[in-house]
Motif scaffolding. Structure first.
Motif, PDB file in Angstrom:
ATOM      1  N   SER A  63       0.833  -1.201   0.000  1.00 15.02           N
ATOM      2  CA  SER A  63       0.000   0.000   0.000  1.00 15.02           C
ATOM      3  C   SER A  63       0.870   1.256   0.000  1.00 15.02           C
ATOM      4  O   SER A  63       0.608   2.204  -0.744  1.00 15.02           O
ATOM      5  CB  SER A  63      -0.917  -0.009   1.217  1.00 15.02           C
ATOM      6  N   ALA A  64       1.911   1.255   0.830  1.00 16.55           N
ATOM      7  CA  ALA A  64       2.819   2.406   0.875  1.00 16.55           C
ATOM      8  C   ALA A  64       3.519   2.594  -0.461  1.00 16.55           C
ATOM      9  O   ALA A  64       3.668   3.724  -0.937  1.00 16.55           O
ATOM     10  CB  ALA A  64       3.843   2.219   1.992  1.00 16.55           C
ATOM     11  N   ASP A  65       3.931   1.505  -1.086  1.00 15.54           N
ATOM     12  CA  ASP A  65       4.584   1.590  -2.391  1.00 15.54           C
ATOM     13  C   ASP A  65       3.632   2.173  -3.429  1.00 15.54           C
ATOM     14  O   ASP A  65       4.009   3.032  -4.221  1.00 15.54           O
ATOM     15  CB  ASP A  65       5.072   0.206  -2.825  1.00 15.54           C
ATOM     16  N   SER A  66       2.393   1.736  -3.403  1.00 17.11           N
ATOM     17  CA  SER A  66       1.391   2.238  -4.340  1.00 17.11           C
ATOM     18  C   SER A  66       1.143   3.734  -4.131  1.00 17.11           C
ATOM     19  O   SER A  66       1.051   4.499  -5.096  1.00 17.11           O
ATOM     20  CB  SER A  66       0.088   1.461  -4.165  1.00 17.11           C
ATOM     21  N   MET A  67       1.052   4.149  -2.871  1.00 13.68           N
ATOM     22  CA  MET A  67       0.844   5.569  -2.577  1.00 13.68           C
ATOM     23  C   MET A  67       2.043   6.403  -3.031  1.00 13.68           C
ATOM     24  O   MET A  67       1.872   7.512  -3.536  1.00 13.68           O
ATOM     25  CB  MET A  67       0.592   5.774  -1.088  1.00 13.68           C
ATOM     26  N   TYR A  68       3.247   5.866  -2.863  1.00 13.04           N
ATOM     27  CA  TYR A  68       4.447   6.584  -3.289  1.00 13.04           C
ATOM     28  C   TYR A  68       4.462   6.753  -4.804  1.00 13.04           C
ATOM     29  O   TYR A  68       4.767   7.834  -5.304  1.00 13.04           O
ATOM     30  CB  TYR A  68       5.702   5.840  -2.829  1.00 13.04           C
ATOM     31  N   VAL A  69       4.118   5.692  -5.527  1.00 15.81           N
ATOM     32  CA  VAL A  69       4.081   5.771  -6.992  1.00 15.81           C
ATOM     33  C   VAL A  69       3.068   6.833  -7.428  1.00 15.81           C
ATOM     34  O   VAL A  69       3.343   7.642  -8.321  1.00 15.81           O
ATOM     35  CB  VAL A  69       3.758   4.397  -7.616  1.00 15.81           C
ATOM     36  N   GLU A  70       1.909   6.856  -6.792  1.00 19.00           N
ATOM     37  CA  GLU A  70       0.885   7.854  -7.117  1.00 19.00           C
ATOM     38  C   GLU A  70       1.395   9.261  -6.811  1.00 19.00           C
ATOM     39  O   GLU A  70       1.200  10.190  -7.593  1.00 19.00           O
ATOM     40  CB  GLU A  70      -0.392   7.573  -6.335  1.00 19.00           C
ATOM     41  N   TRP A  71       2.052   9.435  -5.681  1.00 19.64           N
ATOM     42  CA  TRP A  71       2.591  10.738  -5.307  1.00 19.64           C
ATOM     43  C   TRP A  71       3.633  11.196  -6.321  1.00 19.64           C
ATOM     44  O   TRP A  71       3.627  12.353  -6.728  1.00 19.64           O
ATOM     45  CB  TRP A  71       3.196  10.657  -3.903  1.00 19.64           C
ATOM     46  N   ARG A  72       4.531  10.286  -6.707  1.00 19.89           N
ATOM     47  CA  ARG A  72       5.555  10.630  -7.697  1.00 19.89           C
ATOM     48  C   ARG A  72       4.917  11.025  -9.025  1.00 19.89           C
ATOM     49  O   ARG A  72       5.380  11.954  -9.688  1.00 19.89           O
ATOM     50  CB  ARG A  72       6.528   9.467  -7.921  1.00 19.89           C
ATOM     51  N   HIS A  73       3.854  10.359  -9.398  1.00 22.27           N
ATOM     52  CA  HIS A  73       3.156  10.690 -10.634  1.00 22.27           C
ATOM     53  C   HIS A  73       2.604  12.118 -10.563  1.00 22.27           C
ATOM     54  O   HIS A  73       2.696  12.879 -11.528  1.00 22.27           O
ATOM     55  CB  HIS A  73       2.035   9.693 -10.890  1.00 22.27           C
ATOM     56  N   ARG A  74       2.067  12.478  -9.417  1.00 21.92           N
ATOM     57  CA  ARG A  74       1.505  13.823  -9.258  1.00 21.92           C
ATOM     58  C   ARG A  74       2.583  14.896  -9.173  1.00 21.92           C
ATOM     59  O   ARG A  74       2.311  16.063  -9.422  1.00 21.92           O
ATOM     60  CB  ARG A  74       0.635  13.877  -8.007  1.00 21.92           C
TER      61      ARG A  74
ATOM     62  N   GLY B 140       6.316  20.069 -14.157  1.00 17.12           N
ATOM     63  CA  GLY B 140       5.251  20.819 -14.799  1.00 17.12           C
ATOM     64  C   GLY B 140       3.930  20.755 -14.050  1.00 17.12           C
ATOM     65  O   GLY B 140       3.042  21.550 -14.290  1.00 17.12           O
ATOM     66  N   ALA B 141       3.800  19.823 -13.144  1.00 21.34           N
ATOM     67  CA  ALA B 141       2.541  19.690 -12.411  1.00 21.34           C
ATOM     68  C   ALA B 141       2.400  20.783 -11.359  1.00 21.34           C
ATOM     69  O   ALA B 141       1.294  21.123 -10.972  1.00 21.34           O
ATOM     70  CB  ALA B 141       2.444  18.314 -11.758  1.00 21.34           C
ATOM     71  N   HIS B 142       3.516  21.340 -10.900  1.00 19.82           N
ATOM     72  CA  HIS B 142       3.460  22.364  -9.864  1.00 19.82           C
ATOM     73  C   HIS B 142       2.612  23.557 -10.298  1.00 19.82           C
ATOM     74  O   HIS B 142       1.774  24.036  -9.545  1.00 19.82           O
ATOM     75  CB  HIS B 142       4.865  22.831  -9.486  1.00 19.82           C
ATOM     76  N   CYS B 143       2.795  24.014 -11.502  1.00 15.60           N
ATOM     77  CA  CYS B 143       2.041  25.169 -11.992  1.00 15.60           C
ATOM     78  C   CYS B 143       0.550  24.862 -12.043  1.00 15.60           C
ATOM     79  O   CYS B 143      -0.273  25.695 -11.680  1.00 15.60           O
ATOM     80  CB  CYS B 143       2.534  25.582 -13.376  1.00 15.60           C
ATOM     81  N   ALA B 144       0.200  23.669 -12.475  1.00 13.22           N
ATOM     82  CA  ALA B 144      -1.206  23.285 -12.567  1.00 13.22           C
ATOM     83  C   ALA B 144      -1.838  23.203 -11.182  1.00 13.22           C
ATOM     84  O   ALA B 144      -2.980  23.614 -10.983  1.00 13.22           O
ATOM     85  CB  ALA B 144      -1.339  21.948 -13.289  1.00 13.22           C
TER      86      ALA B 144
END
Length: 60
Positions: free
Chosen positions: A29-40, A44-48
């Motif tokens: 679960s932690a690994d999955s959450m980390y992957v999702e966080w890295r994706h976000r 370029g996502a910071h500006c959005a």
């Protein structure tokens, strides 16, 4: 991330073999959450994300 086998061995060494499956699930679960966080956090996502954000100084 530790592997399933490593978690199982560690739990046995700590006399907590009955907790191995819970720890394996939590690790996945932690690994999955980390992957999702890295994706976000991709470039370029910071500006959005910050486009609608109002800072504390702007609110005062």
């Amino acid at each position: 991330m530790p592997s399933q086998a490593e978690i199982t061995v560690w739990c046995r060494a700590c006399n907590a073999a009955d907790h191995a499956q819970d720890l394996i699930a939590a690790s996945r679960s932690a690994d999955s959450m980390y992957v999702e966080w890295r994706h976000r956090q991709r470039p370029g996502a910071h500006c959005a994300r910050s486009a609608g954000r109002v800072g504390i100084v702007d609110r005062v």
